[in-house]
Write an enzyme that holds these catalytic residues in place. Structure first.
Site, short mmCIF file in Angstrom:
data_model
loop_
_atom_site.label_atom_id
_atom_site.label_comp_id
_atom_site.label_asym_id
_atom_site.label_seq_id
_atom_site.Cartn_x
_atom_site.Cartn_y
_atom_site.Cartn_z
N ASP A 37 -8.85 -4.72 -6.12
CA ASP A 37 -8.47 -3.85 -5.00
C ASP A 37 -9.54 -2.78 -4.80
O ASP A 37 -9.87 -2.05 -5.73
CB ASP A 37 -7.13 -3.19 -5.31
N HIS A 57 -7.28 -5.62 -1.67
CA HIS A 57 -6.09 -4.90 -1.25
C HIS A 57 -5.09 -5.82 -0.56
O HIS A 57 -3.88 -5.66 -0.67
CB HIS A 57 -6.49 -3.75 -0.33
N SER A 97 0.84 -1.19 0.00
CA SER A 97 0.00 0.00 0.00
C SER A 97 0.88 1.25 0.00
O SER A 97 1.61 1.50 -0.96
CB SER A 97 -0.96 -0.04 1.19
#
Length: 823
Positions: free
Chosen positions: A750, A784, A677
């Site tokens: 995601d 994610h 991330s």
């Protein structure tokens, strides 16, 4: 400004010229990593542990291994920010248990829960107020139902009628109503009809309009797109409320609605409901849709309208901004039926100056007359921790200063002025006094545990210090402010307080671990200094036994103190084996002071637990690992931290590299940098702006900040207010400088704000067009974070392959003088 836009235009034109991305030559299908990595991932999972409200029982929830890609690839609807599995009418991508076991605390007697249906997936556990039974959600292949298990017998039984399926779109679809005999549930509407069918011919264009009002929004995925999406959202999210007896008798509560939340009052006489209304939005997620918040009675009749909230599309984007009107509406946990909420006094705009920000109110049943003011806050309201009529704590916070304040109040006598008991930066972990210990109050809901006629409370905390975290338990005298330390974790263990079993006898439950011993639960007698093991969970990864772990400290060039945890492979000997290839895995964080940024954030005595995401897996392949080397981005006073993001990032990375090299364990010519991330964003930036690393391992990142124009992470400014910052921080805009290999991994589903899969696709497209060494791995059906066993194993295979190729076997860098460095 000319440079910013000309460079951006050049890169976009370049991407357009690249066209479709060619498939890289590689083995087809999912790949498996080396057996040692696969064995660690497939090892049995440690159970979840729950403690009963009366502190007499432990509950162990068994955990299965990673789900298969077949399970992860089940049908999924992405509507209004929700992800829905239409087969079960519930949330997709949930985490489940697969078994339940009770264990009595005093004698260790175990009781396996029986009667569960085969293949049941379990979650949503909640104790009844009397502590005699536990409720949980059972998910099968086509439905969701509610079950309970009795502590006395260990027998599980279905609480919902066979004809009823629960609606899990909005999370756990039930709550206890009173003494453990009744529950409020949200069920699928029995006569809702067939699933809406998308029309082949559209009715017309999809139109959105704004007539001069500012309605900024951060970047979100899974938004509604058209009227058909709206119909699907209503079909799956609408539910019928019932009061359910444990034996299966159900009483309907009112009419079906889009219930977002239902919470019974502590006394069980009323139910707080939150319903979603039209008009919906195509630019915001469902949590900003119009909502009607009401109190109903046990017959479903309206008692009080708490708030009728409009679409929240005009909340300023400055941090600390909130919606106008009543918000954070909840029940007082220490009262039978009293509502409380906050209202903004500054128009909800965190960007304006104001002496007073929020006012907190309460309103007691029967909800007649005006609300009573509880307190007024100069900062943004953060919540209330309830104790009794003589004790409550109200918190407030302010983003720009990172300040948090805690006020002690007497809810029963509001003429007494609030007393400030805590005033610090929430990033100052060293001075965190801890949080109150809670226990079931007079109506079963959690309230602060007190002693000595309400004069003493108990505080537990991480105990952050320059030596690392040392969790503690204190007793605190509210009148004098004096504190007594009852428990403090001692080296060589990391021991965390879990539960205060008996305040008089000073019996507590702790979770204890060391570098060599995995976490287990213990009953600790503080008076007798006696420790009794409650669990004996084994080491889930014996392959890592014998590793070396050290919490290291070092300084950045500007004097900021930094820390990281250095791991060395089992059996490593520096004199014999020399320096090793190193993997660094990090995540940058913004701070308002150098002092707070330099604080130690871990413990040297914690056991090394590894998941698929952990870089410590690669210790088994001969790598050293520097985990979580701090990467502070500091902006003191009025200085914006991101104005020097790249410079500070590179400075921190240089210090980390130097620290492991100076210890003689890290080879400066064989370094890899990775992160997830915002850590992926960091990794790509370090490749673009330094030559410290031979390989980048970014996962699920955002690389082009023009795609998040209304702010990102801790950045409040828009791209139009700070275009140079957005440009400087975007690795995509500097793709021509990335001349080291980079392995980009992303889930193609995601849904994290800002990290569109497009972010990785665009970066790879730029790198490919520029002739870089790059590989893009898009994982089907993954969000994610990654869940499927096949996906996880493949990521490990990709990572170990590229580490071996570009780090382990990297050729030494050539110095300008032609001198060769390296082993």
């Amino acid at each position: 400004m000319t440079t910013f836009f000309s460079r951006a235009i050049f890169l976009f034109v370049l991407l357009s010229a690249v066209g479709a991305m060619a498939t890289e030559s590689a083995p087809a299908g999912y790949q498996m990593p080396t057996q040692v990595l696969a064995d660690i991932i497939d090892a049995p999972q440690t159970p979840w542990v729950l403690v009963s409200p009366d502190n007499e029982w432990l509950v162990f929830v068994g955990r299965p291994g990673l789900p298969s890609i077949e399970e992860v690839a089940q049908p999924e609807l992405r509507l209004a920010g929700l992800r829905i599995n239409p087969r079960i009418n519930g949330r997709s991508r949930q985490v489940y248990g697969n078994s339940v076991k009770f264990q009595r605390l005093d004698d260790g007697k175990e009781r396996q829960v029986t009667g569960l249906p085969e293949g049941a997936r379990l979650n949503g556990f909640s104790w009844s107020d009397d502590g005699k039974r536990i409720a949980f959600v059972v998910t099968l292949s086509d439905r969701i139902s509610l079950w309970t298990a009795e502590l006395k017998s260990g027998k599980a039984r279905q609480a919902t009628p066979e004809t009823m399926s629960l609606n899990g779109v909005y999370g756990r679809p039930y709550s206890w109503l009173d003494d453990g005999n009744k529950l409020v549930v949200r069920a699928i509407v029995s006569d809702r009809g067939q699933v809406p069918v998308e029309p082949l011919v559209p009715e017309g264009p999809v139109i959105q309009e704004n007539l001069g009002k500012k309605a900024p929004a951060r970047t979100h995925q899974d938004l509604l797109k058209n009227k058909f999406d709206e119909s699907l959202y209503e079909y799956y999210a609408t539910s019928q409320a019932y009061i359910l007896e444990r034996k299966g008798k159900a009483k309907k509560l009112g009419e079906p609605a889009l219930f977002r939340r239902m919470a019974s009052s502590p006394g069980g006489d009323f139910i707080l409901t939150e319903k979603v209304k039209k008009p919906y939005s195509y630019s915001l997620q469902e949590n900003k849709f119009p909502r009607l918040i009401e109190v109903i009675d046990r017959d479903g009749e309206l008692v009080y309208e708490v708030a009728n909230l409009p679409l929240q599309d005009q909340i300023p984007i400055s941090f600390g901004s909130v919606a106008k009107g009543r918000r954070s509406i909840n029940w007082r946990s220490d009262a039978k039926a009293t509502l409380y909420w906050a209202e903004a006094l500054d128009g909800g705009d965190g960007g304006v100056e104001a002496e007073e920000r929020d006012r907190v109110f309460t309103l007691e049943a029967p909800f007649e007359g005006p609300p009573e003011e509880l307190t007024i806050l100069a900062q943004r309201y953060g919540g209330v921790t309830w104790g009794n009529d003589n004790l409550a704590f109200v918190s407030s916070w302010w983003w720009k200063t990172r300040n948090v304040k805690i006020w002690q109040i007497q809810p029963g006598d509001r003429s007494i002025a609030p007393k400030l008991i805590e005033d610090r930066s929430w990033q100052d972990r060293y001075n965190d006094p801890g949080t109150p210990v809670m226990h079931p109050g007079p109506y079963g809901a959690p309230v602060m545990l007190t002693a000595n006629n309400g004069q003493t409370i108990f505080l537990s905390g991480d105990g952050a210090s320059p030596e690392g975290d040392r969790p503690f338990l204190d007793s605190a005298n509210l009148k004098t402010g004096d504190k007594k330390r009852l428990f403090h974790s001692e080296a060589p263990y990391y021991e965390r307080f879990v539960q205060l079993v008996d305040a008089k006898k000073q019996h507590i439950i702790t979770r204890r671990e060391s570098q060599k011993e995995p976490p287990n639960y213990y009953l600790r007698d503080l008076k007798k200094d006696k420790l009794t093991a409650l669990t004996t969970f084994p080491d889930p990864a014996p392959q890592l036994a014998g590793l070396s772990k050290e919490l290291i400290t070092y300084k950045r060039a500007d004097g900021v103190d930094l820390t990281g945890t250095l791991y060395l492979p089992p059996g490593y000997d520096k004199d014999r084996d020399g320096s090793l290839p190193v993997i660094m895995w990090a995540y940058p964080t913004e701070f308002k002071s150098k002092k707070d940024a330099g604080q130690v954030t871990d413990s040297p005595y914690r056991f090394t637990r590894v998941g698929w995401y952990s870089p410590m897996l690669y210790l088994t392949l001969g790598y050293a690992v520097l985990d979580d080397p701090t990467m502070p981005i500091i902006g003191e006073g009025d200085v914006e931290s991101n104005d020097s993001f790249v410079e500070q990032l590179v400075m921190s990375a240089q210090a980390a590299v130097d620290a492991v090299v100076e210890r003689g364990v890290g080879d400066k010519d064989r370094m890899a940098i990775g992160g997830h991330s915002y850590g992926a964003f960091m990794a790509a930036n370090l490749l673009a702006h330094s030559d410290l690393f031979r390989l980048g391992l970014p996962r699920s990142g955002a690389y082009n900040r023009s795609l998040t124009p209304f702010g990102f992470q801790a950045e409040e400014r828009t791209i139009w207010e700070a275009p140079e910052v957005y440009f400087a921080m975007s690795p995509f805009m500097h793709a021509d400088k990335i001349d080291e290999p980079i392995l980009i991994v992303h889930g193609d589903a995601d849904n994290n704000s800002g990290t569109y899969p497009m972010q990785s696709e665009r970066l790879y497209g730029a790198l490919k067009g520029l002739g870089a060494t790059a590989r893009l791995v898009m994982l089907p059906h993954e969000s994610h974070s990654y869940r499927a066993r096949e996906s996880v194993m493949h990521v490990l295979w990709e990572t170990s392959t590229w580490l071996d190729r570009y780090v382990m076997n990297a050729k030494p860098r050539l110095l300008e003088e032609g001198e060769v460095t390296g082993p």
